[in-house]
Write a protein that holds these residues in place. Sequence first.
Motif, mmCIF file in Angstrom:
data_model
loop_
_atom_site.group_PDB
_atom_site.id
_atom_site.type_symbol
_atom_site.label_atom_id
_atom_site.label_comp_id
_atom_site.label_asym_id
_atom_site.label_seq_id
_atom_site.Cartn_x
_atom_site.Cartn_y
_atom_site.Cartn_z
ATOM 1 N N THR A 253 32.892 69.230 -3.410
ATOM 2 C CA THR A 253 33.466 69.101 -2.063
ATOM 3 C C THR A 253 34.960 68.804 -2.070
ATOM 4 O OG1 THR A 253 33.044 66.713 -1.948
ATOM 5 C CG2 THR A 253 31.254 68.200 -1.264
ATOM 6 N N GLN A 254 35.506 68.453 -3.249
ATOM 7 C CA GLN A 254 36.907 68.045 -3.388
ATOM 8 C C GLN A 254 37.199 66.743 -2.629
ATOM 9 O OE1 GLN A 254 39.354 69.729 -5.449
ATOM 10 N NE2 GLN A 254 37.346 70.449 -6.154
ATOM 11 N N GLU A 255 36.151 66.002 -2.328
ATOM 12 C CA GLU A 255 36.300 64.721 -1.632
ATOM 13 C C GLU A 255 36.526 63.600 -2.644
ATOM 14 O OE1 GLU A 255 33.577 61.472 0.836
ATOM 15 O OE2 GLU A 255 32.688 63.311 0.031
ATOM 16 N N THR A 256 37.525 62.756 -2.380
ATOM 17 C CA THR A 256 37.734 61.568 -3.201
ATOM 18 C C THR A 256 36.809 60.478 -2.678
ATOM 19 O OG1 THR A 256 40.047 62.124 -3.658
ATOM 20 C CG2 THR A 256 39.393 59.815 -3.941
ATOM 21 N N PHE A 257 35.795 60.130 -3.463
ATOM 22 C CA PHE A 257 34.783 59.191 -2.982
ATOM 23 C C PHE A 257 34.893 57.805 -3.603
ATOM 24 C CE2 PHE A 257 32.876 61.395 -6.591
ATOM 25 C CZ PHE A 257 32.267 60.380 -7.313
ATOM 26 N N ASP A 258 35.824 57.630 -4.521
ATOM 27 C CA ASP A 258 36.017 56.294 -5.095
ATOM 28 C C ASP A 258 37.455 56.161 -5.582
ATOM 29 O OD1 ASP A 258 35.453 53.730 -5.865
ATOM 30 O OD2 ASP A 258 34.310 54.271 -7.657
ATOM 31 N N GLU A 259 37.956 54.945 -5.551
ATOM 32 C CA GLU A 259 39.308 54.646 -6.023
ATOM 33 C C GLU A 259 39.274 53.323 -6.768
ATOM 34 O OE1 GLU A 259 42.627 55.166 -3.280
ATOM 35 O OE2 GLU A 259 43.453 53.244 -3.955
ATOM 36 N N ILE A 260 39.773 53.323 -7.990
ATOM 37 C CA ILE A 260 39.783 52.125 -8.830
ATOM 38 C C ILE A 260 41.228 51.819 -9.191
ATOM 39 C CG2 ILE A 260 38.863 51.047 -10.921
ATOM 40 C CD1 ILE A 260 36.833 53.455 -10.964
ATOM 41 N N VAL A 261 41.651 50.577 -8.982
ATOM 42 C CA VAL A 261 43.027 50.185 -9.276
ATOM 43 C C VAL A 261 43.022 49.122 -10.373
ATOM 44 C CG1 VAL A 261 45.170 49.225 -8.362
ATOM 45 C CG2 VAL A 261 43.743 50.687 -6.906
ATOM 46 N N TYR A 262 43.746 49.396 -11.442
ATOM 47 C CA TYR A 262 43.895 48.422 -12.534
ATOM 48 C C TYR A 262 45.284 47.804 -12.474
ATOM 49 C CZ TYR A 262 39.641 50.341 -14.538
ATOM 50 O OH TYR A 262 38.338 50.720 -14.731
ATOM 51 N N PRO A 263 45.418 46.484 -12.770
ATOM 52 C CA PRO A 263 44.393 45.593 -13.332
ATOM 53 C C PRO A 263 43.498 44.913 -12.300
ATOM 54 C CG PRO A 263 46.454 44.423 -13.199
ATOM 55 C CD PRO A 263 46.743 45.829 -12.707
ATOM 56 N N ASP A 264 43.642 45.235 -11.010
ATOM 57 C CA ASP A 264 42.854 44.569 -9.969
ATOM 58 C C ASP A 264 41.355 44.645 -10.246
ATOM 59 O OD1 ASP A 264 45.380 44.434 -8.974
ATOM 60 O OD2 ASP A 264 44.994 45.567 -7.141
ATOM 61 N N ALA A 265 40.891 45.805 -10.728
ATOM 62 C CA ALA A 265 39.459 45.991 -10.960
ATOM 63 C C ALA A 265 38.937 45.024 -12.018
ATOM 64 C CB ALA A 265 39.183 47.432 -11.385
ATOM 65 N N LEU A 266 39.762 44.730 -13.022
ATOM 66 C CA LEU A 266 39.354 43.794 -14.069
ATOM 67 C C LEU A 266 39.257 42.383 -13.515
ATOM 68 C CD1 LEU A 266 41.600 45.125 -16.965
ATOM 69 C CD2 LEU A 266 39.156 45.505 -16.677
ATOM 70 N N GLU A 267 40.208 42.020 -12.661
ATOM 71 C CA GLU A 267 40.202 40.685 -12.065
ATOM 72 C C GLU A 267 39.027 40.529 -11.112
ATOM 73 O OE1 GLU A 267 44.034 40.657 -10.314
ATOM 74 O OE2 GLU A 267 45.091 40.405 -12.221
ATOM 75 N N ASP A 268 38.729 41.592 -10.348
ATOM 76 C CA ASP A 268 37.616 41.549 -9.398
ATOM 77 C C ASP A 268 36.285 41.381 -10.119
ATOM 78 O OD1 ASP A 268 39.381 41.861 -7.344
ATOM 79 O OD2 ASP A 268 39.019 44.012 -7.077
ATOM 80 N N SER A 269 36.120 42.101 -11.238
ATOM 81 C CA SER A 269 34.855 42.034 -11.973
ATOM 82 C C SER A 269 34.646 40.664 -12.584
ATOM 83 C CB SER A 269 34.823 43.106 -13.074
ATOM 84 O OG SER A 269 35.816 42.851 -14.056
ATOM 85 N N ASP A 270 35.745 39.972 -12.895
ATOM 86 C CA ASP A 270 35.640 38.656 -13.515
ATOM 87 C C ASP A 270 35.214 37.592 -12.511
ATOM 88 O OD1 ASP A 270 36.139 37.055 -15.987
ATOM 89 O OD2 ASP A 270 37.548 36.022 -14.668
ATOM 90 N N THR A 271 35.495 37.828 -11.224
ATOM 91 C CA THR A 271 35.168 36.825 -10.210
ATOM 92 C C THR A 271 33.787 37.024 -9.614
ATOM 93 O OG1 THR A 271 36.223 38.185 -8.489
ATOM 94 C CG2 THR A 271 37.588 36.525 -9.593
ATOM 95 N N LYS A 272 33.127 38.151 -9.974
ATOM 96 C CA LYS A 272 31.796 38.419 -9.420
ATOM 97 C C LYS A 272 30.722 37.682 -10.201
ATOM 98 C CE LYS A 272 32.984 42.939 -7.521
ATOM 99 N NZ LYS A 272 32.739 44.396 -7.566
#
Length: 202
Positions: free
Chosen positions: A183-202
């Motif tokens: 579909t050429q649709e962007t369905f997810d967006e991951i930003v580093y290093p934010d994603a690493l920090e977010d995963s650590d707080t979960k």
Amino acid sequence: MRKFGFIMLILAIAVLAACSSNEQKASTETKDEKKNEEVSVDKGLLNVEVTLPASMFEGEDIDSVIAEAKKDGVKEVTKNEDGSLTYKMSKSKHKEMMKELETNVKDTIEETKTSGDFASIKDITHNDSFSEFTLLVDKSAYENSMDGFASIGFGMSGMIYQMFNGSDADNTKVTILIKDEATQETFDEIVYPDALEDSDTK
């Protein structure tokens, strides 16, 4: 330039460890301590100075590291009081180092696309500074696999490339866009290093 390749690996581990530290610990660090863990790049008229944090050399014989760097063409290596090392090199040598980093990232992209380990990923594109990658994927296969872990490698590689090119470590980010091939649709967006920090707080 073999030592630079090793340094890139160590830096990736150091950056990953720093990004994974919890926010409470980060808030208690002084500005000086935080600065000591960053890569610093000073581009002069004729030479470039790259300061690498002490954490990159834990367990290493510093004299051997310095000797190897000089063998690879670095003009001077200065031991700093905080344990960091400052590499002084010509602009041409720094350009060569950046070219090697670029080649390493592109080789990783090609391997990801062709190895078969990430079957849902059909293509990978990026901008010139490696601050943005787009993964073209089979959405259904991607969401039912562990192929998303490939984004970590691109996130770390992009951050390292930017920092060695003089980017402020505090403002260095890499955006990974996940796009559906059908579909050429962007369905997810991951930003580093934010994603690493977010995963650590979960």
